[in-house]
Design an enzyme around this catalytic site. Structure first.
Site, PDB file in Angstrom:
ATOM      1  N   CYS A 198      -1.434 -28.377  38.235  1.00  0.00           N
ATOM      2  CA  CYS A 198      -2.651 -27.932  38.927  1.00  0.00           C
ATOM      3  C   CYS A 198      -3.565 -29.110  39.199  1.00  0.00           C
ATOM      4  O   CYS A 198      -3.792 -29.510  40.330  1.00  0.00           O
ATOM      5  CB  CYS A 198      -3.390 -26.922  38.063  1.00  0.00           C
ATOM      6  SG  CYS A 198      -2.345 -25.593  37.588  1.00  0.00           S
TER       7      CYS A 198
HETATM    8  N1  SAJ Z   1      -6.851 -34.367  30.630  1.00  0.00           N
HETATM    9  C1  SAJ Z   1      -7.382 -35.628  30.338  1.00  0.00           C
HETATM   10  N2  SAJ Z   1      -8.669 -35.713  29.909  1.00  0.00           N
HETATM   11  C2  SAJ Z   1      -9.459 -34.602  29.757  1.00  0.00           C
HETATM   12  C3  SAJ Z   1      -8.901 -33.328  30.060  1.00  0.00           C
HETATM   13  C4  SAJ Z   1      -7.603 -33.230  30.497  1.00  0.00           C
HETATM   14  O1  SAJ Z   1      -6.703 -36.643  30.457  1.00  0.00           O
HETATM   15  O2  SAJ Z   1     -10.619 -34.732  29.345  1.00  0.00           O
HETATM   16  C5  SAJ Z   1      -5.475 -34.273  31.119  1.00  0.00           C
HETATM   17  C6  SAJ Z   1      -4.608 -33.387  30.256  1.00  0.00           C
HETATM   18  O3  SAJ Z   1      -4.023 -34.143  29.209  1.00  0.00           O
HETATM   19  C7  SAJ Z   1      -3.573 -32.884  31.253  1.00  0.00           C
HETATM   20  C8  SAJ Z   1      -4.346 -32.803  32.557  1.00  0.00           C
HETATM   21  O4  SAJ Z   1      -5.501 -33.625  32.388  1.00  0.00           O
HETATM   22  O5  SAJ Z   1      -2.530 -33.821  31.387  1.00  0.00           O
HETATM   23  C9  SAJ Z   1      -4.778 -31.372  32.912  1.00  0.00           C
HETATM   24  O6  SAJ Z   1      -5.439 -30.888  31.813  1.00  0.00           O
HETATM   25  P1  SAJ Z   1      -6.208 -29.447  31.809  1.00  0.00           P
HETATM   26  O7  SAJ Z   1      -6.926 -29.353  30.519  1.00  0.00           O
HETATM   27  O8  SAJ Z   1      -6.999 -29.289  33.029  1.00  0.00           O
HETATM   28  O9  SAJ Z   1      -5.031 -28.407  31.705  1.00  0.00           O
HETATM   29  P2  SAJ Z   1      -4.150 -27.527  32.704  1.00  0.00           P
HETATM   30  O10 SAJ Z   1      -3.840 -28.259  33.943  1.00  0.00           O
HETATM   31  O11 SAJ Z   1      -3.027 -27.002  31.886  1.00  0.00           O
HETATM   32  O12 SAJ Z   1      -4.999 -26.231  33.002  1.00  0.00           O
HETATM   33  C10 SAJ Z   1      -6.002 -26.304  33.916  1.00  0.00           C
HETATM   34  C11 SAJ Z   1      -7.055 -25.381  33.344  1.00  0.00           C
HETATM   35  N3  SAJ Z   1      -7.642 -26.099  32.215  1.00  0.00           N
HETATM   36  C12 SAJ Z   1      -8.875 -26.039  31.774  1.00  0.00           C
HETATM   37  O13 SAJ Z   1      -9.723 -25.433  32.386  1.00  0.00           O
HETATM   38  C13 SAJ Z   1      -9.191 -26.701  30.473  1.00  0.00           C
HETATM   39  C14 SAJ Z   1      -7.909 -25.052  34.452  1.00  0.00           C
HETATM   40  O14 SAJ Z   1      -8.448 -26.253  34.960  1.00  0.00           O
HETATM   41  C15 SAJ Z   1      -7.127 -24.251  35.461  1.00  0.00           C
HETATM   42  O15 SAJ Z   1      -7.318 -22.874  35.154  1.00  0.00           O
HETATM   43  C16 SAJ Z   1      -5.649 -24.516  35.396  1.00  0.00           C
HETATM   44  O16 SAJ Z   1      -5.490 -25.880  35.163  1.00  0.00           O
HETATM   45  C17 SAJ Z   1      -5.002 -24.113  36.712  1.00  0.00           C
HETATM   46  O17 SAJ Z   1      -3.978 -23.454  36.634  1.00  0.00           O
HETATM   47  O18 SAJ Z   1      -5.544 -24.430  37.777  1.00  0.00           O
END
Ligand code: SAJ
Length: 442
Positions: free
Chosen positions: A279
């Site tokens: 995503c």
């Molecule tokens: N990440 C970082 N630093 C951060 C946060 C995340 O490096 O501070 C990295 C994570 O390790 C990962 C990527 O970014 O590799 C994405 O992380 P994420 O926490 O956004 O997780 P996703 O992609 O599994 O889920 C996200 C949802 N997450 C959160 O809201 C916390 C949300 O943004 C959406 O509902 C979902 O994608 C979607 O399906 O769109």
């Protein structure tokens, strides 16, 4: 005699109210399966329409391949007949509501790949009937529902908002999140017409705690893209802050932790080896692609994408610098990677930056192995790489142990105490007492 909008709305709303409406969910992935479970829990009959025979067999036998849905949750719903799975698009002809939850990846040229959406819409179009509600949940650029789906469904001669209903309602699944799931996460809905919005709200209101209606399908599509672009850009910012702190000889983790004490106007994000998942690395490019077609260049999105996509190279550079302290080079070094999932405590490796780091290390001549309690094996281009057990022998023999995914099951103090050197890319060792092992941090 065609029924008035009011009459047709009442028929479908009556079915919803009586829980006799039949639902089809197209795609039983990390979005579709949890949705189907909530629909079945609300007492409606739901059929998951899949293209994967393996997935249909799995679900039909009450087994889940989605981390957030246990077999214990799924099996009773399948056994009771409330939830079924099928390969046959003809199941749509008996559906009153169809939710499309298919992937929206990027093509090789980083353009939106809406082929899965179009394939699902083709199936719906073939079986569309009066009073059907069709909702797209897949994250996509503003205008997709209006420009791609509506014309295909109205080619049937039926009119949207009168003969059938069309809406967009973005999924907000956060895999591995124990607090927020499909049921209790507020749900955005945007209909093509007011009647469509009303119908979509009535549908989701049956099984979700909170439904928030916006003014159009485009607005609903844009809400989702703002949410994910917000994350991508802020992660890009904090990754750049990590590069700055490296040059300023500052501990970026200390800086963020201190900034996060500000009770207003700040939200912590954390640097890492890059941006994984299907995503956050992808969705913002749907928005920038659409804006390019309107002669606008979405600079923040592109810049964040550039910074985030270069983090694996930065991690490899930091590993090289750490090995250099031991007069060693990456070439010929034994490197043990901890964690290939794209984030902690899940098994998903899609777009995982860990795989990029492994590839870059291998290209530079390192002998790389990985351990991950959630991932038994990964496909690395044309080879399958199997996880090694996280043993003391593996820790001791590695020239560098690199923490790329901070799974909570790891004993970080033991890892630091046993390894010759640890490169911590997630601040996973923050609670390990100073002086235990030799630890480098991003
Ligand atoms: N990440 C970082 N630093 C951060 C946060 C995340 O490096 O501070 C990295 C994570 O390790 C990962 C990527 O970014 O590799 C994405 O992380 P994420 O926490 O956004 O997780 P996703 O992609 O599994 O889920 C996200 C949802 N997450 C959160 O809201 C916390 C949300 O943004 C959406 O509902 C979902 O994608 C979607 O399906 O769109």
């Amino acid at each position: 005699m065609p029924m008035t909008t009011q009459q047709s709305v009442s028929i479908l709303e009556t079915k919803l109210r009586e829980r006799t409406a039949k639902v089809v969910v197209v795609g039983l992935g990390y979005v579709g399966l949890p949705l189907a479970v909530e629909v079945a829990h609300a007492g409606l009959h739901v059929t998951g329409l899949e293209i994967s025979e393996r997935k249909v067999q799995l679900v039909s036998s009450g087994r889940s391949d989605i981390d957030d849905i246990s077999d214990a949750t799924l099996a009773p719903l399948v056994k009771s007949g409330k939830l079924a799975a099928s390969l046959d698009p003809a199941v749509i002809k008996d559906a009153d509501c169809v939710a499309i939850c298919v992937p929206t990846p990027l093509s090789k040229t980083k353009d939106p790949d809406v082929s899965f959406i179009l394939s699902a819409v083709d199936s719906v179009e073939k079986h569309l009937h009066r009073d059907m509600l069709v909702v797209l949940e897949s994250t996509t650029y503003p205008g997709t529902t209006e420009e791609l789906i509506r014309p295909r469904l109205e080619a049937s001669g039926m009119k949207v908002g009168v003969d059938f209903y069309l809406a967009f309602s973005p999924e907000r699944v956060d895999p591995g999140n124990a607090k927020w799931g499909t049921k209790n996460t507020p749900r955005i809905v945007g209909g093509t017409t007011p009647a469509c919005s009303r119908m979509a709200a009535a549908f989701y209101g049956l099984f979700l705690d909170k439904v928030v209606a916006v003014s159009s399908t485009q607005a609903a599509e844009m809400v989702k893209l703002l949410e994910n672009t917000f994350r991508s850009v802020n992660i890009g910012l904090v990754n750049e802050v990590a590069l700055m702190c490296d040059r300023l000889n500052l501990d970026v983790w200390e800086i963020i932790e201190a900034a996060a004490t500000k009770p207003f106007g700040f939200m912590p994000f954390y640097p890492g080896p890059g941006l994984g998942g299907h995503c956050i690395p992808i969705d913002p490019h749907y928005l920038s692609w659409k804006l390019k077609s309107l002669n606008y260049y979405a600079r923040f999105i592109e810049l964040a994408g550039d910074i985030n996509s270069h983090m694996p190279e930065y991690v490899v550079d930091r590993i090289a610098r750490a090995l250099n302290e031991d007069s060693k080079s990456i070439k010929g070094a034994d490197i043990l990677v901890l964690g290939v999932a794209y984030k902690r405590d899940i098994s998903d490796v899609r777009e995982s930056p860990s795989l990029d780091v492994i590839r870059l290390l291998q290209v530079r001549g390192a002998k790389v192995s990985y351990a991950d309690p959630h991932v038994a094996a990964v496909r690395m281009d044309d080879t399958i790489m199997e996880a090694v057990p996280l043993s003391d022998a593996a820790l001791k023999s590695a020239d560098s142990v690199v923490i790329l995914t901070d799974h909570t099951t790891y004993d970080y103090q033991h890892i630091c105490a046993t390894s010759r050197m640890v490169m911590d890319c997630r601040n996973a060792t923050k609670n390990v007492p100073k002086g235990v092992g030799r630890v480098w941090k991003l």
